[in-house]
Write an enzyme that holds these catalytic residues in place. Structure first.
Site, PDB file in Angstrom:
ATOM      1  CD  GLU A  30     -39.079  26.906  45.816  1.00 55.83           C
ATOM      2  OE1 GLU A  30     -38.424  26.954  46.880  1.00 55.83           O
ATOM      3  OE2 GLU A  30     -38.666  26.333  44.811  1.00 55.83           O
ATOM      4  CG  HIS A  83     -33.285  18.461  44.479  1.00 50.75           C
ATOM      5  ND1 HIS A  83     -32.060  19.026  44.757  1.00 50.75           N
ATOM      6  CD2 HIS A  83     -34.223  19.374  44.814  1.00 50.75           C
ATOM      7  CE1 HIS A  83     -32.260  20.243  45.230  1.00 50.75           C
ATOM      8  NE2 HIS A  83     -33.554  20.484  45.281  1.00 50.75           N
TER       9      HIS A  83
END
Length: 561
Positions: free
Chosen positions: A376, A463
């Site tokens: 993140e 992803h």
């Protein structure tokens, strides 16, 4: 990755990113090489050099960095003319990286008649002697538009954006502000457009930040993207065992604040959603957490995991690359835990400059594993450097960059409870069967990610398209074939069956970071990533070096030639 529970098809659940309004969609990395500056993408047979350890980034004080930025901005008009921009185009300095040998890489945004150009970002490379080494552009060519007077009223663009946000589940019925004029220079000819942002919350409680680009002449919607992208997440409570935390004393109590790493703080959202920061974690005896999941009495355990992850990620970037925080300015982001009720996501939001973590299924499975936290934070690093747009091939590279650096941070931490590996989110049990979120040695093992590049990779969820770059990084680090690292067995294939020899994770990380910070732009695709990493390898180790050849072989191993 398939949704964990019933959701609208627009939501892709995995570990997250957010991008800025100034970063644009996928395309090729365009390098303009000045005379005497070889481009490794076109000169693979250039004579080998001894390499340049001086190509590593130099550690600068904030005052030194500010002075470089000031000098670059003062000479921006001259730079614009020198690199061939039009008379109405201006450059605005975004950031500056200086190498040990004095080479300066200046990243610019662009305006046209004072209007921001989306897709106009570029990086100018200048040797320590002052000679030019080339320009890396998001898109070639000068900017010219037919008119700067819109035919479509701004309120029409705003309503279009609000309608798009409502269709995606936002409860907001108004835009965050009046649409701003921009030049859309991502595809086709440059045109005057409106950029409108609609905030609020998405249907699962995730903050909404939908950007809609509208042609100011025709009213046609040119593009839309969600700047706060949801992340999947369900798994076990994540623990690193007994860890040391830097905290701050305030009177007779302690705050979960790390003043030694830019002032990172951890806040408790107490199962609410929205933009509120929440309450700073405070403790009486400076002993935090109880080893249980987030459903414990104080809820401190998830905060401990996040604070530990932030510490290790900060140290990883500092010790490995000399980078001081996400924006390289010594200032930390902050973190929020216990966001929402049974919120099965985590996300980075550049707007608040913060990381946010949900507690997962039944509020007992927080998303706080070290490589997830580092993942993140790395989205913030990407946003403050290359600005890789979170869609198409550039989005796959954005997501892979977070996986690559998350892996690097996990190895760096050397935690016995969570040893380094080439598996992403291996402890969160996303699928409920004990398998990792992603496998870098053979990405297709997750059932959806791409092992190799193909013309259709850009149409995959980011992803899954990230698998190509993840696989490249594994091959560059460890090589092809069977291998065991830290007790985990891997067996990495190549597209053509050719054997690839790895150069080690340390060198692979240096190459990727240098490419990200000095050669990637908002529109870099896989072909551009190959060019950028070859240039980085040339700078660091020399054209024709073992490392340079390994980069080329690893890209061939994933079918990027």
């Amino acid at each position: 990755m398939s949704p964990l529970h019933s959701r609208r098809s627009r939501t892709k659940l995995t570990v997250i990113s957010a991008v800025s309004a100034g970063t644009l969609i996928s395309g090729g990395l365009a390098l303009t090489a000045f005379a005497g500056s070889p481009d490794p993408s076109t000169s693979p047979g250039a004579p080998a050099t001894a390499g340049s350890p001086g190509a590593a980034p130099a550690e600068l004080t904030e005052a030194e960095r500010a002075e470089l930025i000031r000098q670059a901005q003062a000479g921006a008009d001259d730079t614009a003319r020198r690199i061939g921009l039009g008379p109405d185009e201006r450059l605005v300095v975004k950031s500056v990286v200086q190498d040990v040998d004095g080479t300066v890489h200046t990243r610019y945004e662009r305006t046209y008649s004072g209007i921001p150009v989306l897709g106009g970002d570029l990086v100018v490379h200048t040797a320590g002697s002052g000679s030019s080494k080339g320009v890396t552009r998001a898109r070639k060519g000068t900017v010219e538009v037919a008119t700067l007077t819109p035919d479509v009223p701004a309120d029409r663009a705003q309503q279009q954006a609000v309608s798009a946000a409502e269709a995606q589940g936002s409860e907001r019925t108004t835009a965050d502000g009046a649409p701003r004029k921009v030049i859309w220079n991502v595809s086709g000819r440059p045109v005057l457009a409106y950029e409108t942002v609609v905030g609020g919350l998405q249907d699962d409680g995730t903050p909404n930040q939908l950007y809609v680009i509208t042609d100011a002449s025709t009213g046609k919607k040119l593009f839309e993207y969600q700047a706060v992208v949801t992340a999947t997440g369900t798994g076990r409570s994540q623990y690193a065992g007994k860890v040391a935390l830097n905290t701050a004393r305030s009177g007779s109590r302690y705050q979960l604040k790390d003043a030694t790493r830019g002032g990172h703080k951890v806040y408790n959202s107490k199962h609410t959603t929205g933009t509120s920061t929440g309450s700073l974690f405070i403790d009486k005896d400076n002993t935090w957490g109880d080893g249980r999941a987030s459903g414990s009495a104080t809820g401190q355990t998830a905060a401990v995991d996040v604070a530990y992850g932030a510490q290790k990620t900060w140290d990883f970037y500092k010790d490995t690359f000399g980078r001081l925080g996400i924006r390289n300015n010594g200032q930390a982001a902050y973190s929020r835990v216990h966001y929402g009720d049974q919120y099965q996501n985590a996300f980075w939001d550049d707007g608040c400059f913060c990381m946010t973590y949900g507690d997962g299924k039944a509020n007992t499975h927080p998303l706080t594993e070290l490589d997830v936290a580092a993942h993140e934070m790395t989205h913030g690093v990407t946003n403050s450097t290359a600005g890789l747009q979170y869609t198409g091939e550039s989005g796959g590279l954005n997501e892979a960059t977070s996986d690559i650096m998350g892996t690097g941070a996990e190895f760096y931490a050397k935690n016995r409870r969570d040893a380094g590996d080439y598996l992403i989110g291996e402890k969160i049990d996303l699928k409920g069967d004990g398998t990792p979120l992603r496998h870098m040695d053979r990405p297709s093992k997750d059932g959806a990610s791409a092992d190799y590049w193909s013309p259709s990779v850009g149409s995959l969820d980011v992803h899954h398209s990230s698998g190509v770059a993840n696989h490249f990084f594994y091959l560059l680090s460890e090589g092809s074939g069977a291998k065991t690292v830290n007790g985990v067995s891997y067996d990495s294939p190549t597209a053509d069956g050719a054997k690839v020899a790895g150069i080690g994770r340390a060198k692979a990380l240096q190459i990727w970071y240098k490419a990200l910070t000095t050669y990637f732009t908002s529109t870099t695709d896989y072909a551009g990533a190959r060019t950028g990493t070859l240039m980085a390898a040339r700078d660091l180790y020399g054209a024709g070096s073992t490392e340079y050849d390994a980069v080329r072989a690893a890209w061939s191993g994933v079918n990027v030639d």
